[in-house]
Design a protein around this motif. Sequence first.
Motif, PDB file in Angstrom:
ATOM      1  N   VAL A 273       0.873  -1.178   0.000  1.00  0.00           N
ATOM      2  CA  VAL A 273       0.000   0.000   0.000  1.00  0.00           C
ATOM      3  C   VAL A 273       0.909   1.226   0.000  1.00  0.00           C
ATOM      4  N   LEU A 274       0.617   2.163  -0.896  1.00  0.00           N
ATOM      5  CA  LEU A 274       1.455   3.353  -1.017  1.00  0.00           C
ATOM      6  C   LEU A 274       0.866   4.487  -0.187  1.00  0.00           C
ATOM      7  N   PRO A 275       1.661   5.098   0.701  1.00  0.00           N
ATOM      8  CA  PRO A 275       1.134   6.181   1.544  1.00  0.00           C
ATOM      9  C   PRO A 275       0.882   7.458   0.743  1.00  0.00           C
ATOM     10  N   LYS A 276       0.058   8.335   1.294  1.00  0.00           N
ATOM     11  CA  LYS A 276      -0.323   9.581   0.632  1.00  0.00           C
ATOM     12  C   LYS A 276       0.864  10.498   0.393  1.00  0.00           C
ATOM     13  N   SER A 277       1.921  10.331   1.154  1.00  0.00           N
ATOM     14  CA  SER A 277       3.078  11.234   1.083  1.00  0.00           C
ATOM     15  C   SER A 277       3.928  11.040  -0.169  1.00  0.00           C
ATOM     16  N   VAL A 278       3.771   9.919  -0.859  1.00  0.00           N
ATOM     17  CA  VAL A 278       4.650   9.609  -1.996  1.00  0.00           C
ATOM     18  C   VAL A 278       4.385  10.548  -3.173  1.00  0.00           C
ATOM     19  N   THR A 279       5.470  11.107  -3.755  1.00  0.00           N
ATOM     20  CA  THR A 279       5.361  11.985  -4.926  1.00  0.00           C
ATOM     21  C   THR A 279       6.057  11.410  -6.152  1.00  0.00           C
ATOM     22  N   ASN A 280       7.073  10.596  -5.949  1.00  0.00           N
ATOM     23  CA  ASN A 280       7.868  10.091  -7.079  1.00  0.00           C
ATOM     24  C   ASN A 280       7.858   8.561  -7.097  1.00  0.00           C
ATOM     25  N   LEU A 281       7.298   7.987  -8.180  1.00  0.00           N
ATOM     26  CA  LEU A 281       7.253   6.536  -8.358  1.00  0.00           C
ATOM     27  C   LEU A 281       7.963   6.095  -9.636  1.00  0.00           C
ATOM     28  N   GLU A 282       8.811   6.930 -10.176  1.00  0.00           N
ATOM     29  CA  GLU A 282       9.470   6.594 -11.441  1.00  0.00           C
ATOM     30  C   GLU A 282      10.200   5.251 -11.325  1.00  0.00           C
ATOM     31  N   GLU A 283       9.859   4.337 -12.241  1.00  0.00           N
ATOM     32  CA  GLU A 283      10.469   3.002 -12.325  1.00  0.00           C
ATOM     33  C   GLU A 283      10.281   2.169 -11.056  1.00  0.00           C
ATOM     34  N   CYS A 284       9.334   2.522 -10.220  1.00  0.00           N
ATOM     35  CA  CYS A 284       9.179   1.831  -8.928  1.00  0.00           C
ATOM     36  C   CYS A 284       8.982   0.330  -9.092  1.00  0.00           C
ATOM     37  N   PHE A 285       8.125  -0.083 -10.026  1.00  0.00           N
ATOM     38  CA  PHE A 285       7.848  -1.509 -10.228  1.00  0.00           C
ATOM     39  C   PHE A 285       8.324  -1.996 -11.596  1.00  0.00           C
ATOM     40  N   LEU A 286       9.278  -1.313 -12.159  1.00  0.00           N
ATOM     41  CA  LEU A 286       9.827  -1.686 -13.460  1.00  0.00           C
ATOM     42  C   LEU A 286      10.277  -3.148 -13.466  1.00  0.00           C
ATOM     43  N   TYR A 287       9.769  -3.890 -14.461  1.00  0.00           N
ATOM     44  CA  TYR A 287      10.132  -5.291 -14.656  1.00  0.00           C
ATOM     45  C   TYR A 287       9.811  -6.173 -13.444  1.00  0.00           C
ATOM     46  N   CYS A 288       8.741  -5.855 -12.764  1.00  0.00           N
ATOM     47  CA  CYS A 288       8.202  -6.787 -11.752  1.00  0.00           C
ATOM     48  C   CYS A 288       7.271  -7.727 -12.509  1.00  0.00           C
ATOM     49  N   VAL A 289       7.851  -8.725 -13.130  1.00  0.00           N
ATOM     50  CA  VAL A 289       7.135  -9.530 -14.124  1.00  0.00           C
ATOM     51  C   VAL A 289       6.035 -10.412 -13.531  1.00  0.00           C
ATOM     52  N   LYS A 290       6.037 -10.605 -12.201  1.00  0.00           N
ATOM     53  CA  LYS A 290       4.994 -11.422 -11.573  1.00  0.00           C
ATOM     54  C   LYS A 290       3.932 -10.585 -10.862  1.00  0.00           C
ATOM     55  N   LEU A 291       4.053  -9.268 -10.943  1.00  0.00           N
ATOM     56  CA  LEU A 291       3.074  -8.382 -10.300  1.00  0.00           C
ATOM     57  C   LEU A 291       1.797  -8.372 -11.130  1.00  0.00           C
ATOM     58  N   LYS A 292       0.688  -8.785 -10.512  1.00  0.00           N
ATOM     59  CA  LYS A 292      -0.574  -8.907 -11.237  1.00  0.00           C
ATOM     60  C   LYS A 292      -1.479  -7.688 -11.083  1.00  0.00           C
ATOM     61  N   LYS A 293      -1.346  -7.001  -9.952  1.00  0.00           N
ATOM     62  CA  LYS A 293      -2.253  -5.885  -9.677  1.00  0.00           C
ATOM     63  C   LYS A 293      -1.479  -4.661  -9.231  1.00  0.00           C
ATOM     64  N   ALA A 294      -1.792  -3.530  -9.857  1.00  0.00           N
ATOM     65  CA  ALA A 294      -1.139  -2.275  -9.474  1.00  0.00           C
ATOM     66  C   ALA A 294      -1.734  -1.763  -8.171  1.00  0.00           C
ATOM     67  N   PRO A 295      -0.929  -1.106  -7.352  1.00  0.00           N
ATOM     68  CA  PRO A 295      -1.473  -0.501  -6.125  1.00  0.00           C
ATOM     69  C   PRO A 295      -2.231   0.780  -6.469  1.00  0.00           C
ATOM     70  N   GLU A 296      -3.034   1.255  -5.547  1.00  0.00           N
ATOM     71  CA  GLU A 296      -3.691   2.547  -5.721  1.00  0.00           C
ATOM     72  C   GLU A 296      -2.628   3.635  -5.645  1.00  0.00           C
ATOM     73  N   LEU A 297      -2.654   4.560  -6.600  1.00  0.00           N
ATOM     74  CA  LEU A 297      -1.631   5.598  -6.652  1.00  0.00           C
ATOM     75  C   LEU A 297      -2.055   6.807  -5.819  1.00  0.00           C
ATOM     76  N   PRO A 298      -1.175   7.302  -4.949  1.00  0.00           N
ATOM     77  CA  PRO A 298      -1.512   8.454  -4.106  1.00  0.00           C
ATOM     78  C   PRO A 298      -1.734   9.716  -4.928  1.00  0.00           C
ATOM     79  N   GLU A 299      -2.598  10.589  -4.447  1.00  0.00           N
ATOM     80  CA  GLU A 299      -2.941  11.822  -5.170  1.00  0.00           C
ATOM     81  C   GLU A 299      -1.763  12.769  -5.316  1.00  0.00           C
TER      82      GLU A 299
END
Length: 424
Positions: A273-299
């Motif tokens: 779960v990504l907290p509301k404070s996050v501003t930068n997610l560049e390449e955060c899950f790059l090539y996570c080839v087994k990740l099936k579901k994206a998390p909710e992105l903070p505003e």
Amino acid sequence: MKNLLKVIILLGLVFAFSFICSCKQDKQEKKTSVPTVKVTIKHDEGIKLIDDKPLDVTKGETWKVVKEKVAQKYSVLEGFTFEGFHLNDENGAGLQDTYVFEKDTAIFIKSVKDKWVKVKYADLDGYLEKITTQDINYIHVIELVKENMEGSMSGLSFRPSPLGNILIKHAGKQVALKFDESIEGLKEMKSSFSRIPNIVSVENIPNGVETLETCFAECTALKEVKMLPNTVKSLKNCFNSCTSLIQPPVIPEGVQDMSDCFAMCAELQEAPVLPKSVTNLEECFLYCVKLKKAPELPENVTNIASTFMACMLMEEMPKIPSGVTNMKFTFAACKALTKTSSIPAKVKDIRNLFLDCRKITQVVLECPYNKTAELGQEGFYVKDAFKGCAGLKAGSITVPTAYLEDYKNGASVLGCDASCFVGK
């Protein structure tokens, strides 16, 4: 003679009175006497008894009452954890509160050896030198100062901490690490354990740490880090290329930068779960080839460039926050992606946004066509946004009507046919 007779009679009366009183006392004692049973306490090597005398407890008393008395007669030795109370011996039935003591009974206090072994930092090298087992070594490193834990980095050059270098020296021995709750003055753990091949798990990061940039980068055996302190602000590159990482830690509120945090974590199946404070997610899950579901992105997020690139099992886009400006390569090579969501109006860069997303059939762009040239190339910020998207047919890409002609004119740069675009 008469006096002697009086004395004899008086003595007789005293004896009779004493006898009667004695009988009454015996009866009274019989009435008030309560039967007891003895409870003998046994134990294993992890338990120390204050005294070994059996307990006298009232017959018919329950374990709920007796265990309070037992608790005062033993302590658990360091390095062990209390396991439970059993009848007779360590293999006996576990004692329940309702158990009734009707006869003399033995109870067994059982402990288990704590898997964590406390090792002073100064003794760690020697401790690891003596280890011959191939099992995981659970080490609680104590007497650390901040200098033992601080690494550094310059560009792509990682320099592990002194503690990290000790582990590298014994790279053939699997290690799980635990630290004290806090280490005075420790705020940065940049590259502290980068490229260390034998760390399999970490129990905790000390309180007060604010930066974990590249802390565990390329720790290829690392499967789990259980706890991060709520003081952390940056997780940039923290777990980059941790190719065995399965379970992500809970991300504390207050973290702002998660760029490249889980990039190349090929075994990661679930996003945190990504907290509301996050501003930068560049390449955060790059090539996570087994990740099936994206998390909710903070505003508060503004940058999601390449965030889900090559997440090949992900079928659905998350909702994109309105403040996002950079989406280059965000879903490139997401070959299972079928369901899309709107691209917000503030987005300026959509280069390779859906590159090779063959299954998408509908896209909504709310952002203007960015004509700005870069490196002498007009259409630089939209180049190849839909290249390889075989499922996009005529009328499948909705754009603001004010920019419809721009999108149609730039269709070849975007990597699709002009007929794909329709105004809104």
